[in-house]
Design a protein around this motif. Sequence first.
Motif: not given
Length: 269
Positions: A19-40
């Motif tokens: 079992r893993h711990s969980v991290l909840y984060m906001h503005d999720g589109q900015n975390l993993f992918d420059p194509e969805t992230g703010y300003g690339g």
Amino acid sequence: DTRRVTVWLPSGYKPGGRRHSVLYMHDGQNLFDPETGYGGMEWKLDETLDRLIREKQVRPTIVVAIWNTPKRLQEYVPAKAFAHLPPGYMDRVRGLYGGNPLSDGYLRFIVEELKPRIDREFRVKRDRANTAIMGSSMGGLISLYAINEHPEVFGGAGMVSTHWPLFLPAKGDESITDEEYEVVASAFERYLTPALPSPNSHKLYFDHGSETLDATYARYQKRIDAIVARRGYRQGINWISRNYPGQTHNEVSWASRVDVPLRFLLPPR
């Protein structure tokens, strides 16, 4: 409102495994992918966290990335801190943000709808000690609000480049009057003094840079730090508040230092 949520799983995650711990984060589109992230731009959170887990600097953790909506400002402004503003300033914030705060409903969504689904569908630890929440800018405000209002759910909160000065627009003029500063800082003081969770069971991380919007944050953070210290938190033990000279208010800066809150909030066990 309907929103998108991305669940990121580290390379070592297995459906029938530990079992893993969980991290909840906001503005999720900015975390993993420059194509969805703010300003690339992006946080590069997946690469950083996967490496930290492999190096045993962070416990195995999944990330629940909650994308923002057009009501982001209303959903992220802490309603109970807003309630301490004088009526005229409440009207100004409503005008800037598009209406009254919706943060209590947003947190109910996370706690009552999203977390139970994550707990059901993934191999995760459900207790407070293994559940953290983090965000930047207004996402920092809502992360602090979350651990204050739901201390039974979240054991740690990360507030990155926390956007304390509510009156500053997201773009444009970065100045703020002394009167505006005092009004907002006092509102947060009146809310936070009785609201902070116990230092015996919770961890708080704050930081800010020194450039662009972050240049306005230091004097607010100094007053917040005084409240946190009076509550009994100890720097380096269950609380970090740090300044990063030269860092700006964007995802590139946050990516460069995200390992610090990750290692603090989610140390290996």
